[in-house]
Scaffold this active site. Sequence first.
Site, PDB file in Angstrom:
ATOM      1  N   HIS A 447      16.538 -48.709 -30.577  1.00 48.68           N
ATOM      2  CA  HIS A 447      17.966 -48.404 -30.519  1.00 48.68           C
ATOM      3  C   HIS A 447      18.702 -49.313 -29.557  1.00 48.68           C
ATOM      4  O   HIS A 447      18.122 -49.936 -28.659  1.00 48.68           O
ATOM      5  CB  HIS A 447      18.187 -46.931 -30.147  1.00 48.68           C
ATOM      6  CG  HIS A 447      17.716 -46.556 -28.767  1.00 48.68           C
ATOM      7  ND1 HIS A 447      18.497 -46.694 -27.644  1.00 48.68           N
ATOM      8  CD2 HIS A 447      16.536 -46.038 -28.332  1.00 48.68           C
ATOM      9  CE1 HIS A 447      17.837 -46.269 -26.586  1.00 48.68           C
ATOM     10  NE2 HIS A 447      16.630 -45.873 -26.977  1.00 48.68           N
ATOM     11  N   CYS A 466      11.033 -44.624 -26.245  1.00 49.29           N
ATOM     12  CA  CYS A 466      11.653 -45.415 -27.314  1.00 49.29           C
ATOM     13  C   CYS A 466      11.974 -46.823 -26.815  1.00 49.29           C
ATOM     14  O   CYS A 466      11.948 -47.116 -25.626  1.00 49.29           O
ATOM     15  CB  CYS A 466      12.918 -44.720 -27.810  1.00 49.29           C
ATOM     16  SG  CYS A 466      12.572 -43.207 -28.754  1.00 49.29           S
TER      17      CYS A 466
END
Length: 543
Positions: A447, A466
């Site tokens: 992301h 992440c």
Amino acid sequence: MQYLRVEFHYSLLLRLACCILLLGSPCLLKAFALDSKMLQQKLSTETHVNSVDKNDATDLLRFYKARNFQPVWFLYEKASPQLESILEFIGNIDNEGLDSRDYQLPKLLLLKEQVEHASSEALTLELQTTQSILILAKDLARGRLIASDADPDWHIPQPAFDAVGFLQKALQSDLISALNALIPQHPSYQRFKQTLIHYRQISNNVDWVKIPNIPPLRPNATDQVVALLRQRIAQMYAVDGNEAYNVESSDSLVYDEGLVNAIRAFQIQHSLNADGVIGKNTLKALNLSLEWRIRQLRMSMERLRWLPRNLGNRHILVNLAGFRLTAVEQDKSLLDMRIIVGMGYRSTPSFKSAMSHMVVNPYWTVPAKIAQKDLLPKQQKDPTFFTASHFKVYTSYDRNAEPIDPASVDWHSLRNFPFLLRQQPGKNNALGRVKFMFPNSFAIYLHDTPSKSLFQKDIRTFSSGCIRLEKPFELAAFVLGREELPEDFMTKLEEGKTTTIHLPKQLPIYLVYITAWVDEQQSVHFSPDIYDRDMRALRYAGW
């Protein structure tokens, strides 16, 4: 009559001489007399040949059973020419980052010498050679180590490989060529191999200069340690031949421009921020020995053997250790960027998947652990935190649930976090403006991030697992198969509405942990062992 008598005596003497020669050379009688019965009996009475792995013994028996127990290395009353070639191949296997002793090279050479000097060890040499090749072929094809044991955070299945089937087929053509074909042909692997050979050749002649612990040293500062830095950089030049390390010798103790530029090149080679400042991370890298770099290369080559040989015509490779993402097409890097990975206790695992879609203007549904450990303390410290950061608070995960007023909750009284937190889309959203999704059991995705300044740090372990991207929109164009983002993507982005965009074709993605890597100029770079996964694997391997 006299002639016949002489001829008879000559013939008798000749036969007697042959008998003496044969009796004096048991290897000719025993080694060349190998037959299927001898092999079958040997294999049936011994569960293995110098191996502790039952699978190795099973493979050996299966191999000979498939060829009706006919020998491989002693055929037609003479040793096969392939025996010499295969021993030479094993002798050179250290160049692949492996260890020839794991394939019984000293024993094989001793057995061969004994056979040549009238020993009866041909049967043992026959079986041990075959077993060594079966094990070696498997190790080249899928790695020497069991990946999940050496690195429990590695979840990419090792390539399947049938060593018995391979050897049966390879013996019908060119065995050495077949074995060479098992070696990864990836350019990075081949460059690691060249570097490993070079480092080993000079390692015994390098007495690495040790730099003492010092406060951060900045350009133009004066310090006694500068003399040691000059020596250390001179050693780097002798080892790598990088012209950036070719600094003129000087007695000056000033950390001058020439030395600063060399340190910047060193920082680039070792995946550090090239600011020329000698801080703790640069100092640690300077003091790592050449022997450690050799071990690092061996482990990196092993990890590449764990990967599938074909990663896909178009794929994404995320190197967690190198804080680096590479988008590849036709074996060429089309995109390269810095990344941020999971912090130590939330380290990002290694796995493979297939990217399926993107989400533009994403919500961030906060994982329960992060809500309790990271965000609750901020709300307790500042009662306006959730509201100011555009978080909504829900009492359940029900899609129809209505948000509650954060001011209605006594946050200081909470020991657990019974709520669901969801951050609204926007430029300050923790996921940025776009996220990239691929199925996995770790809830990991790629992301964007509003925290751009963190990409300037040396060790970028700031996420909760992440992957944060330096260039999210360039990646979006790549996954869509475009050079630039299409107009409708930009329109959806500007509208601010959460939108899912499916990729035209699922894209393989590999998250790996490899502490060496090769740039487009074929220069080898090293990365810190941020999660100590190399150290653990090296201890497991005994390398």
